[in-house]
Design a protein around this motif. Structure first.
Motif, PDB file in Angstrom:
ATOM      1  N   PRO A   1      -3.603  22.580  50.777  1.00  0.00           N
ATOM      2  CA  PRO A   1      -2.374  21.959  50.326  1.00  0.00           C
ATOM      3  C   PRO A   1      -1.566  23.049  49.715  1.00  0.00           C
ATOM      4  O   PRO A   1      -1.791  24.129  48.990  1.00  0.00           O
ATOM      5  CB  PRO A   1      -2.955  21.054  49.044  1.00  0.00           C
TER       6      PRO A   1
ATOM      7  N   ALA B   1       0.191  23.270  46.887  1.00  0.00           N
ATOM      8  CA  ALA B   1      -0.132  23.756  45.521  1.00  0.00           C
ATOM      9  C   ALA B   1      -1.222  24.984  45.464  1.00  0.00           C
ATOM     10  O   ALA B   1      -0.899  25.973  44.871  1.00  0.00           O
ATOM     11  CB  ALA B   1      -0.518  22.597  44.579  1.00  0.00           C
ATOM     12  N   LYS B   2      -2.307  24.684  46.328  1.00  0.00           N
ATOM     13  CA  LYS B   2      -3.386  25.548  46.183  1.00  0.00           C
ATOM     14  C   LYS B   2      -2.765  26.794  46.713  1.00  0.00           C
ATOM     15  O   LYS B   2      -3.041  28.102  46.220  1.00  0.00           O
ATOM     16  CB  LYS B   2      -4.508  25.266  47.228  1.00  0.00           C
TER      17      LYS B   2
ATOM     18  N   THR C   1       0.068  28.068  46.933  1.00  0.00           N
ATOM     19  CA  THR C   1       1.274  28.697  46.173  1.00  0.00           C
ATOM     20  C   THR C   1       0.169  29.526  44.960  1.00  0.00           C
ATOM     21  O   THR C   1       0.519  30.823  44.702  1.00  0.00           O
ATOM     22  CB  THR C   1       2.075  27.711  45.442  1.00  0.00           C
TER      23      THR C   1
ATOM     24  N   ASN D   1       0.411  33.484  44.204  1.00  0.00           N
ATOM     25  CA  ASN D   1       0.814  34.141  43.039  1.00  0.00           C
ATOM     26  C   ASN D   1      -0.172  34.989  42.505  1.00  0.00           C
ATOM     27  O   ASN D   1       0.175  36.059  41.753  1.00  0.00           O
ATOM     28  CB  ASN D   1       1.080  32.907  42.018  1.00  0.00           C
TER      29      ASN D   1
ATOM     30  N   ARG E   1       2.330  27.511  57.828  1.00  0.00           N
ATOM     31  CA  ARG E   1       2.658  27.565  56.526  1.00  0.00           C
ATOM     32  C   ARG E   1       1.859  28.452  55.838  1.00  0.00           C
ATOM     33  O   ARG E   1       2.334  29.524  54.854  1.00  0.00           O
ATOM     34  CB  ARG E   1       2.321  26.110  56.033  1.00  0.00           C
TER      35      ARG E   1
ATOM     36  N   ASP F   1       6.921  24.413  46.493  1.00  0.00           N
ATOM     37  CA  ASP F   1       6.295  25.692  45.791  1.00  0.00           C
ATOM     38  C   ASP F   1       6.824  25.813  44.197  1.00  0.00           C
ATOM     39  O   ASP F   1       6.004  26.114  43.459  1.00  0.00           O
ATOM     40  CB  ASP F   1       6.270  26.996  46.506  1.00  0.00           C
TER      41      ASP F   1
ATOM     42  N   ALA G   1       4.899  23.136  42.348  1.00  0.00           N
ATOM     43  CA  ALA G   1       3.609  23.268  42.275  1.00  0.00           C
ATOM     44  C   ALA G   1       3.445  24.489  41.291  1.00  0.00           C
ATOM     45  O   ALA G   1       2.534  24.323  40.456  1.00  0.00           O
ATOM     46  CB  ALA G   1       3.167  23.799  43.635  1.00  0.00           C
ATOM     47  N   ASP G   2       4.166  25.575  41.182  1.00  0.00           N
ATOM     48  CA  ASP G   2       4.405  26.451  40.279  1.00  0.00           C
ATOM     49  C   ASP G   2       4.544  25.800  39.048  1.00  0.00           C
ATOM     50  O   ASP G   2       3.980  26.247  38.004  1.00  0.00           O
ATOM     51  CB  ASP G   2       5.321  27.346  40.641  1.00  0.00           C
TER      52      ASP G   2
ATOM     53  N   LEU H   1       1.451  24.017  37.537  1.00  0.00           N
ATOM     54  CA  LEU H   1       0.651  25.065  37.143  1.00  0.00           C
ATOM     55  C   LEU H   1       0.670  25.457  35.695  1.00  0.00           C
ATOM     56  O   LEU H   1       0.000  25.802  34.918  1.00  0.00           O
ATOM     57  CB  LEU H   1       0.348  26.217  38.200  1.00  0.00           C
ATOM     58  N   ARG H   2       1.939  25.852  35.745  1.00  0.00           N
ATOM     59  CA  ARG H   2       2.522  26.291  34.322  1.00  0.00           C
ATOM     60  C   ARG H   2       2.115  25.670  33.138  1.00  0.00           C
ATOM     61  O   ARG H   2       1.770  25.886  32.003  1.00  0.00           O
ATOM     62  CB  ARG H   2       3.751  26.899  34.298  1.00  0.00           C
TER      63      ARG H   2
ATOM     64  N   ALA I   1      -5.827  20.417  38.296  1.00  0.00           N
ATOM     65  CA  ALA I   1      -5.777  20.657  39.710  1.00  0.00           C
ATOM     66  C   ALA I   1      -5.486  19.518  40.520  1.00  0.00           C
ATOM     67  O   ALA I   1      -4.752  19.327  41.415  1.00  0.00           O
ATOM     68  CB  ALA I   1      -7.157  21.417  40.110  1.00  0.00           C
TER      69      ALA I   1
ATOM     70  N   ASN J   1      -2.137  17.987  40.048  1.00  0.00           N
ATOM     71  CA  ASN J   1      -1.257  18.679  40.684  1.00  0.00           C
ATOM     72  C   ASN J   1      -1.344  18.616  42.031  1.00  0.00           C
ATOM     73  O   ASN J   1      -0.124  18.325  42.641  1.00  0.00           O
ATOM     74  CB  ASN J   1      -1.656  20.277  40.352  1.00  0.00           C
ATOM     75  N   GLN J   2      -2.206  18.507  42.726  1.00  0.00           N
ATOM     76  CA  GLN J   2      -2.489  18.090  44.118  1.00  0.00           C
ATOM     77  C   GLN J   2      -1.963  17.030  44.486  1.00  0.00           C
ATOM     78  O   GLN J   2      -0.987  16.691  45.635  1.00  0.00           O
ATOM     79  CB  GLN J   2      -3.940  18.332  44.552  1.00  0.00           C
TER      80      GLN J   2
ATOM     81  N   VAL K   1       1.943  17.242  44.251  1.00  0.00           N
ATOM     82  CA  VAL K   1       2.322  17.874  45.295  1.00  0.00           C
ATOM     83  C   VAL K   1       2.473  17.294  46.659  1.00  0.00           C
ATOM     84  O   VAL K   1       3.171  17.188  47.592  1.00  0.00           O
ATOM     85  CB  VAL K   1       1.734  19.578  45.393  1.00  0.00           C
ATOM     86  N   ASP K   2       1.391  16.581  46.960  1.00  0.00           N
ATOM     87  CA  ASP K   2       0.985  16.000  48.151  1.00  0.00           C
ATOM     88  C   ASP K   2       2.061  14.730  48.218  1.00  0.00           C
ATOM     89  O   ASP K   2       2.288  14.352  49.407  1.00  0.00           O
ATOM     90  CB  ASP K   2      -0.398  15.285  48.278  1.00  0.00           C
TER      91      ASP K   2
END
Lengths: 264, 335
Positions: A114, A116-117, A119, A123, A145, B76, B79-80, B83-84, B89, B92-93, B96-97
């Motif tokens: 996915p 997020a992973k 990205t 990073n 991607r 992204d 997602a960033d 994370l911050r 996780a 977060n997923q 984003v999904d």
């Protein structure tokens, strides 16, 4: 559109895109010797005294470790699962004098990570680049991607092609999309399996002519690697070319390419 | 681009073939003499759709979005940011999904869309409320100040409001609230047990809103939570969890679940200005199934509370981007 980049730059903690010391190895088409080239380039850079890491970015079909005959204790799979950090997932390859981060061989399980992973991985990799003189990313084939994500932080993308029309066409496609995304991208062409240097030059000229005419861009030549039976042997025996046949034509060409790359 | 090679006895003949097959737009990219045979000419022609069609995955990407045009993809950026903020996780997923089919170039809109898809937002009503609200939560979360803010909101709008406090044990608990109610010219009713609370609520009928301040409870102490449950069930009242930002996400989830068990369905987040990472709030709301109500980002009573919406939360989570977009708006440029 440009405001977005300004916005990104202003937004805190966003890893800066593009680091000069990250080299992405790409090819539109599979089967052009991309992984072999990534390994040999990393090896050559470490021979030149540079602290180098090879990252297996072909998430779907990782095979760097297979080509090196390594059985890494840790791989990207564990990083994705959150068991180890990216920095903690490196395996030292003593024979070549460089580090590798292996993918999860033969499972294809990382092919559809996915965003997020992805990205996060990108990073982390960009952060890790601070601890190395160079990071070489062996990208997967195509322009999906995963490939796009790992191309983004690279200061230089090396696009590998052979003299086959299919390979030239696919390399062109990669170049075109990369330039569209970032007109300032530093893209360089590697001609692999060239019959002779002159033939390699012709392949480069063909691709260059198309880029100039259709894209108005002139990607430079990173180098030409001559076709060499020693390469096949080294892959079969899972021994790097620069260990097994350091005086072969291909080995010589790769060393020259690495030298040119580090010279600026 | 299409690449095609032509063999012919002479260069002229080869060029004729190129034009005939590929048309006038074709360019010659390579020529070579072939020993005793003639020439081989390689020509190329650029046909956009064809090339993209062969390389694009099923959902054809806009080529302009390839390789993150001028910075990362909005997805992204989201997602960033997650994370911050220390969003766990899995959540977060999930966020984003939810953006899988969402198409925007604006990361802020993407963040808001993701929050909207995963969370529910139910701010406390500005006007008449059907049931009294009892603010519950661990000690020091800002319950008393929040009650004061809610009272002030009603008082400023000249709406009749009832204020009750069950916080009679803590030294200064009542006095703290009294300092506010005195200024607002409200009568503070103090109650010591569930029966008294039920009576006080009864007395306050006819008020547009009734607000109950409660003593801080330890979510890990069974007796504490049992006592709280008795207050909550004594009368028809809605417990609202008041929790500060900046806790550890795992801790926050457990706290939220404990108060969910005594009937809380909404989360009112405080100290938003004293924390820069809201992962714990997102985790708590998600794991305990709480709706976001309002947030408090200031100690000033009169500045009150902000009713939370996906957009407002997105802006709070990406303050730099928010500032940047605001500047862009002022200078009349568009991102």
């Amino acid at each position: 559109m440009n405001d977005l980049s300004a916005m990104m730059a202003a937004s805190a903690n966003v890893t800066p895109l593009r680091q000069r010391n990250i080299l992405a190895v790409a090819s539109g088409k599979g089967g052009v010797g991309k992984t072999f080239f990534s390994i040999s380039l990393t090896h050559a850079l470490s021979k030149l005294g540079r602290k180098t890491l090879l990252f297996d970015g072909d998430l779907g079909l990782a095979n760097v470790d297979i080509q090196l005959g390594l059985m890494p204790k840790r791989d990207l799979g564990q990083v994705i699962d959150g068991m180890v950090t990216l920095a903690g997932s490196t395996t030292r390859y003593n024979e070549g004098g460089f580090d590798i981060i292996a993918g999860r061989s033969g499972s294809g399980s990382l092919a559809n990570l996915p965003p997020a992973k992805l990205t996060q991985l990108r990073n982390d990799l960009t952060d890790l680049a601070r601890s190395y003189d160079n990071i070489v990313i062996d990208l997967g084939a195509g322009v999906d991607r995963n490939v796009r994500t790992f191309t983004a932080p690279a200061g230089i993308s090396l696009v590998v092609t052979t003299d086959e029309p299919t390979s030239i066409t696919d390399a062109y496609a990669f170049l075109k999309l990369s330039y569209q995304a970032n007109p300032m991208a530093d893209l360089r062409i590697v001609v692999n399996m060239a019959q002779t240097r002159a033939e390699g030059d012709k392949t480069y000229e063909t691709l260059l002519a198309a880029c100039r005419k259709f894209l108005g861009k002139s990607p430079q030549l990173a180098g030409i690697i001559r076709r060499d039976m020693k390469v096949r042997e080294s892959i079969k025996t899972q021994t790097p070319l620069l260990v097994r046949s350091p005086t072969s034509d291909a080995a010589h060409d790769i060393m020259a390419l690495a030298q040119k790359l580090t010279a600026g | 681009m299409r690449l095609k090679s032509f063999h012919a006895p002479s260069m002229q003949e080869a060029m004729r073939l190129v034009r005939e097959v590929l048309g006038d737009d074709a360019i010659i990219v390579a020529t070579r003499e072939e020993e005793g045979v003639g020439v081989r000419v390689t020509a190329a022609i650029e046909e956009d759709e064809g090339m993209l069609a062969t390389h694009a995955p099923v959902a054809a990407p806009n080529p302009l979005r390839f390789l993150e045009p001028e910075g990362p993809e909005p997805i992204d950026v989201v997602a960033d940011a997650l994370l911050r903020h220390g969003v766990p996780a899995e959540l977060n997923q999930r966020l984003v999904d939810s953006l899988e089919d969402f198409d925007t170039r604006d990361p802020m809109m993407a963040m808001a869309a993701a929050l909207d898809a995963v969370f529910s937002f139910q701010p406390l009503p500005d006007g008449k409320a059907p049931r009294p609200f009892m603010l519950v939560g661990p000690p020091g979360g800002g319950k008393t100040l929040t009650v004061a803010k809610l009272c002030a909101r009603c008082a400023l709008q000249k709406r009749p409001v009832g204020v009750i406090s069950t916080d009679t044990i803590r030294a200064g608990g009542i006095e703290q609230l009294q300092a506010f109610t005195r200024v607002l010219k409200l009568r503070l009713i103090t109650v010591e047990d569930p029966t008294a609370l039920s009576d006080a609520v009864e007395v306050s009928r006819g008020m547009e809103q009734v607000l109950v301040d409660s003593a801080g409870r330890n979510p890990y102490n069974a007796q504490d939570m049992k006592d709280l449950r008795e207050f909550v069930t004594a009368t028809d009242i809605e417990p609202v969890l008041v929790m500060p930002a900046g806790l550890d996400p795992v801790e926050a989830v457990e706290i939220a679940k404990a108060f969910r068990a005594v009937g809380a369905r909404r989360l009112l987040a405080t100290r938003m200005d004293m924390a820069r990472r809201y992962g714990s709030l997102l985790a708590a709301a998600h794991e305990a199934g709480l709706a976001f109500a309002d947030v408090s980002a200031t100690t000033k009573v009169a500045d009150g509370l902000t009713a939370l919406t996906p957009t407002i939360l997105a802006k709070m989570m990406m303050p730099e981007l928010q500032a940047e977009q605001r500047r862009a708006k002022q200078t009349g440029t568009h991102a």
